[in-house]
Design a protein around this motif. Sequence first.
Motif, PDB file in Angstrom:
ATOM      1  N   LEU A  44      40.491  34.500 -22.148  1.00  0.00           N
ATOM      2  CA  LEU A  44      41.614  35.400 -21.914  1.00  0.00           C
ATOM      3  C   LEU A  44      42.954  34.708 -22.154  1.00  0.00           C
ATOM      4  CD1 LEU A  44      40.273  37.293 -18.782  1.00  0.00           C
ATOM      5  CD2 LEU A  44      40.651  38.252 -21.062  1.00  0.00           C
ATOM      6  N   ALA A  45      43.026  33.401 -21.920  1.00  0.00           N
ATOM      7  CA  ALA A  45      44.260  32.668 -22.218  1.00  0.00           C
ATOM      8  C   ALA A  45      44.614  32.779 -23.694  1.00  0.00           C
ATOM      9  CB  ALA A  45      44.121  31.205 -21.820  1.00  0.00           C
ATOM     10  N   VAL A  46      43.596  32.696 -24.547  1.00  0.00           N
ATOM     11  CA  VAL A  46      43.840  32.805 -25.990  1.00  0.00           C
ATOM     12  C   VAL A  46      44.337  34.206 -26.336  1.00  0.00           C
ATOM     13  CG1 VAL A  46      42.790  32.652 -28.272  1.00  0.00           C
ATOM     14  CG2 VAL A  46      42.152  31.018 -26.507  1.00  0.00           C
ATOM     15  N   HIS A  47      43.716  35.227 -25.752  1.00  0.00           N
ATOM     16  CA  HIS A  47      44.160  36.592 -26.039  1.00  0.00           C
ATOM     17  C   HIS A  47      45.556  36.857 -25.476  1.00  0.00           C
ATOM     18  CE1 HIS A  47      40.458  37.364 -27.929  1.00  0.00           C
ATOM     19  NE2 HIS A  47      39.727  37.377 -26.820  1.00  0.00           N
ATOM     20  N   ARG A  48      45.887  36.210 -24.374  1.00  0.00           N
ATOM     21  CA  ARG A  48      47.255  36.338 -23.854  1.00  0.00           C
ATOM     22  C   ARG A  48      48.251  35.758 -24.855  1.00  0.00           C
ATOM     23  NH1 ARG A  48      49.512  36.151 -17.855  1.00  0.00           N
ATOM     24  NH2 ARG A  48      51.740  36.131 -18.325  1.00  0.00           N
ATOM     25  N   LEU A  49      47.915  34.610 -25.439  1.00  0.00           N
ATOM     26  CA  LEU A  49      48.770  34.016 -26.460  1.00  0.00           C
ATOM     27  C   LEU A  49      48.862  34.917 -27.688  1.00  0.00           C
ATOM     28  CD1 LEU A  49      47.576  30.313 -26.174  1.00  0.00           C
ATOM     29  CD2 LEU A  49      49.796  31.219 -25.451  1.00  0.00           C
ATOM     30  N   ASP A  50      47.742  35.546 -28.056  1.00  0.00           N
ATOM     31  CA  ASP A  50      47.742  36.477 -29.184  1.00  0.00           C
ATOM     32  C   ASP A  50      48.740  37.613 -28.952  1.00  0.00           C
ATOM     33  OD1 ASP A  50      45.668  35.054 -30.418  1.00  0.00           O
ATOM     34  OD2 ASP A  50      44.107  36.370 -29.599  1.00  0.00           O
ATOM     35  N   VAL A  51      48.668  38.204 -27.767  1.00  0.00           N
ATOM     36  CA  VAL A  51      49.523  39.351 -27.463  1.00  0.00           C
ATOM     37  C   VAL A  51      50.974  38.911 -27.296  1.00  0.00           C
ATOM     38  CG1 VAL A  51      49.997  41.146 -25.742  1.00  0.00           C
ATOM     39  CG2 VAL A  51      47.657  40.744 -26.529  1.00  0.00           C
ATOM     40  N   ALA A  52      51.187  37.757 -26.688  1.00  0.00           N
ATOM     41  CA  ALA A  52      52.560  37.254 -26.563  1.00  0.00           C
ATOM     42  C   ALA A  52      53.189  37.071 -27.939  1.00  0.00           C
ATOM     43  CB  ALA A  52      52.564  35.934 -25.787  1.00  0.00           C
ATOM     44  N   ALA A  53      52.423  36.562 -28.891  1.00  0.00           N
ATOM     45  CA  ALA A  53      52.936  36.399 -30.260  1.00  0.00           C
ATOM     46  C   ALA A  53      53.273  37.752 -30.869  1.00  0.00           C
ATOM     47  CB  ALA A  53      51.913  35.661 -31.118  1.00  0.00           C
ATOM     48  N   ALA A  54      52.413  38.745 -30.630  1.00  0.00           N
ATOM     49  CA  ALA A  54      52.666  40.091 -31.154  1.00  0.00           C
ATOM     50  C   ALA A  54      53.953  40.679 -30.582  1.00  0.00           C
ATOM     51  CB  ALA A  54      51.490  41.001 -30.831  1.00  0.00           C
ATOM     52  N   ALA A  59      46.535  25.609 -20.410  1.00  0.00           N
ATOM     53  CA  ALA A  59      46.161  25.341 -21.803  1.00  0.00           C
ATOM     54  C   ALA A  59      45.150  24.196 -21.901  1.00  0.00           C
ATOM     55  CB  ALA A  59      47.402  25.036 -22.629  1.00  0.00           C
ATOM     56  N   ILE A  60      45.368  23.125 -21.142  1.00  0.00           N
ATOM     57  CA  ILE A  60      44.429  21.991 -21.175  1.00  0.00           C
ATOM     58  C   ILE A  60      43.080  22.410 -20.603  1.00  0.00           C
ATOM     59  CG2 ILE A  60      43.940  19.711 -20.205  1.00  0.00           C
ATOM     60  CD1 ILE A  60      46.916  19.076 -20.490  1.00  0.00           C
ATOM     61  N   ASP A  61      43.085  23.185 -19.537  1.00  0.00           N
ATOM     62  CA  ASP A  61      41.836  23.665 -18.946  1.00  0.00           C
ATOM     63  C   ASP A  61      41.078  24.536 -19.947  1.00  0.00           C
ATOM     64  OD1 ASP A  61      40.395  23.794 -16.226  1.00  0.00           O
ATOM     65  OD2 ASP A  61      40.522  25.926 -16.749  1.00  0.00           O
ATOM     66  N   ALA A  62      41.790  25.440 -20.628  1.00  0.00           N
ATOM     67  CA  ALA A  62      41.158  26.316 -21.611  1.00  0.00           C
ATOM     68  C   ALA A  62      40.663  25.525 -22.814  1.00  0.00           C
ATOM     69  CB  ALA A  62      42.146  27.394 -22.058  1.00  0.00           C
ATOM     70  N   LEU A  63      41.427  24.527 -23.236  1.00  0.00           N
ATOM     71  CA  LEU A  63      41.029  23.688 -24.369  1.00  0.00           C
ATOM     72  C   LEU A  63      39.785  22.881 -24.040  1.00  0.00           C
ATOM     73  CD1 LEU A  63      41.635  22.435 -27.166  1.00  0.00           C
ATOM     74  CD2 LEU A  63      43.142  20.804 -25.988  1.00  0.00           C
ATOM     75  N   THR A  64      39.715  22.352 -22.828  1.00  0.00           N
ATOM     76  CA  THR A  64      38.538  21.577 -22.418  1.00  0.00           C
ATOM     77  C   THR A  64      37.295  22.458 -22.419  1.00  0.00           C
ATOM     78  OG1 THR A  64      39.945  20.165 -21.040  1.00  0.00           O
ATOM     79  CG2 THR A  64      37.572  20.118 -20.603  1.00  0.00           C
ATOM     80  N   ALA A  98      50.826  19.554 -28.838  1.00  0.00           N
ATOM     81  CA  ALA A  98      51.009  20.307 -27.605  1.00  0.00           C
ATOM     82  C   ALA A  98      49.730  21.039 -27.235  1.00  0.00           C
ATOM     83  CB  ALA A  98      52.145  21.301 -27.763  1.00  0.00           C
ATOM     84  N   PRO A  99      49.392  21.110 -25.942  1.00  0.00           N
ATOM     85  CA  PRO A  99      48.140  21.745 -25.525  1.00  0.00           C
ATOM     86  C   PRO A  99      47.975  23.177 -26.027  1.00  0.00           C
ATOM     87  CG  PRO A  99      49.091  20.524 -23.694  1.00  0.00           C
ATOM     88  CD  PRO A  99      50.099  20.489 -24.792  1.00  0.00           C
ATOM     89  N   VAL A 100      49.035  23.987 -25.987  1.00  0.00           N
ATOM     90  CA  VAL A 100      48.925  25.378 -26.447  1.00  0.00           C
ATOM     91  C   VAL A 100      48.590  25.416 -27.932  1.00  0.00           C
ATOM     92  CG1 VAL A 100      50.265  27.469 -26.928  1.00  0.00           C
ATOM     93  CG2 VAL A 100      50.345  26.441 -24.659  1.00  0.00           C
ATOM     94  N   ASP A 101      49.218  24.567 -28.731  1.00  0.00           N
ATOM     95  CA  ASP A 101      48.941  24.564 -30.169  1.00  0.00           C
ATOM     96  C   ASP A 101      47.522  24.088 -30.466  1.00  0.00           C
ATOM     97  OD1 ASP A 101      51.445  25.534 -31.113  1.00  0.00           O
ATOM     98  OD2 ASP A 101      52.335  23.583 -30.666  1.00  0.00           O
ATOM     99  N   LEU A 102      47.040  23.109 -29.705  1.00  0.00           N
ATOM    100  CA  LEU A 102      45.657  22.668 -29.885  1.00  0.00           C
ATOM    101  C   LEU A 102      44.686  23.791 -29.550  1.00  0.00           C
ATOM    102  CD1 LEU A 102      45.880  19.106 -28.292  1.00  0.00           C
ATOM    103  CD2 LEU A 102      45.417  19.598 -30.701  1.00  0.00           C
ATOM    104  N   LEU A 103      44.954  24.517 -28.471  1.00  0.00           N
ATOM    105  CA  LEU A 103      44.086  25.621 -28.073  1.00  0.00           C
ATOM    106  C   LEU A 103      44.046  26.688 -29.165  1.00  0.00           C
ATOM    107  CD1 LEU A 103      42.358  27.089 -25.938  1.00  0.00           C
ATOM    108  CD2 LEU A 103      44.501  27.995 -24.988  1.00  0.00           C
ATOM    109  N   LEU A 104      45.209  27.084 -29.665  1.00  0.00           N
ATOM    110  CA  LEU A 104      45.251  28.067 -30.739  1.00  0.00           C
ATOM    111  C   LEU A 104      44.511  27.561 -31.973  1.00  0.00           C
ATOM    112  CD1 LEU A 104      48.972  29.194 -30.409  1.00  0.00           C
ATOM    113  CD2 LEU A 104      46.965  30.635 -29.978  1.00  0.00           C
ATOM    114  N   ALA A 105      44.681  26.288 -32.286  1.00  0.00           N
ATOM    115  CA  ALA A 105      44.060  25.729 -33.488  1.00  0.00           C
ATOM    116  C   ALA A 105      42.542  25.781 -33.425  1.00  0.00           C
ATOM    117  CB  ALA A 105      44.538  24.289 -33.693  1.00  0.00           C
ATOM    118  N   VAL A 106      41.955  25.372 -32.293  1.00  0.00           N
ATOM    119  CA  VAL A 106      40.490  25.329 -32.238  1.00  0.00           C
ATOM    120  C   VAL A 106      39.878  26.728 -32.201  1.00  0.00           C
ATOM    121  CG1 VAL A 106      40.470  23.045 -31.150  1.00  0.00           C
ATOM    122  CG2 VAL A 106      40.347  25.103 -29.709  1.00  0.00           C
TER     123      VAL A 106
END
Length: 250
Positions: free
Chosen positions: A127-137, A149-154, A208-216
């Motif tokens: 859901l963190a990723v989808h939140r970032l998706d919608v925030a970008a929109a 972000a680090i928790d979600a990336l892990t 940055a943790p958010v960018d790593l999360l989006l990337a993976v």
Amino acid sequence: MLSHAQRLQAARDTINFICSRSEDELALPVPNCAPWTVYNAAVHVGRVGVAWQSMIEASPDDPDSRARGYADAEARGSGIEPATLGSWALSAIDALDTDDTERACYFSMTGGHGTVALWGWHAASELAVHRLDVAAALGMDPSISTEEAIDALTYAAQYFLPAMSRVTDRDPGAFDAVATVDGDTLATIAVRAPETHAVSPAATLTGAPVDLLLAVWGRPHGELERTGSDGVIDAWFELPAQAFQFGTWD
């Protein structure tokens, strides 16, 4: 790392963030997930919530719970109001709101045994990723904390990406994701295929943790520093779309 309670709260916050948008906002395209609109993202959140709850309430030896859950979601029809979609997703999170974190249930990322605690981590991470998706929109800055972000990336490194490797029967190799803020390293997270966690990394991805999360997750992201094999990193980035891609539904 976040606690179980913090993950459930983050999941609830994200569901409310996505499913409470105005009519005009719901019509906006989501660049990270073309051809989704924000409404389609809300539909996804609601429908996967139905499927999650089916698996959460099932035993670990009941793989059909996943298919039953998605069939249930499909049977609920189209054109559902965002508030109702949010209620479906919140119901799944409520099913995790227990101190019995070792209760066993079916877990789709491993194809078998899971726990309430693991489902909470899964929900918060996806859901963190989808939140970032919608925030970008919506033209907003990233809307999750560094800790989230680090928790979600892990989670993505330990469960989501290995599951994509398993589904596609591919081992792209090994790399390390190094989360940094203002030049300080906060976490180094190993990305490996199942059964290969002792393998030395062929590459390192730093930023940055958010960018790593989006990337993976195969999303557009900010600048990241690469060292070593670009091929290994790019192969991992391609896995989510190769393993599955949900339709827009509505």
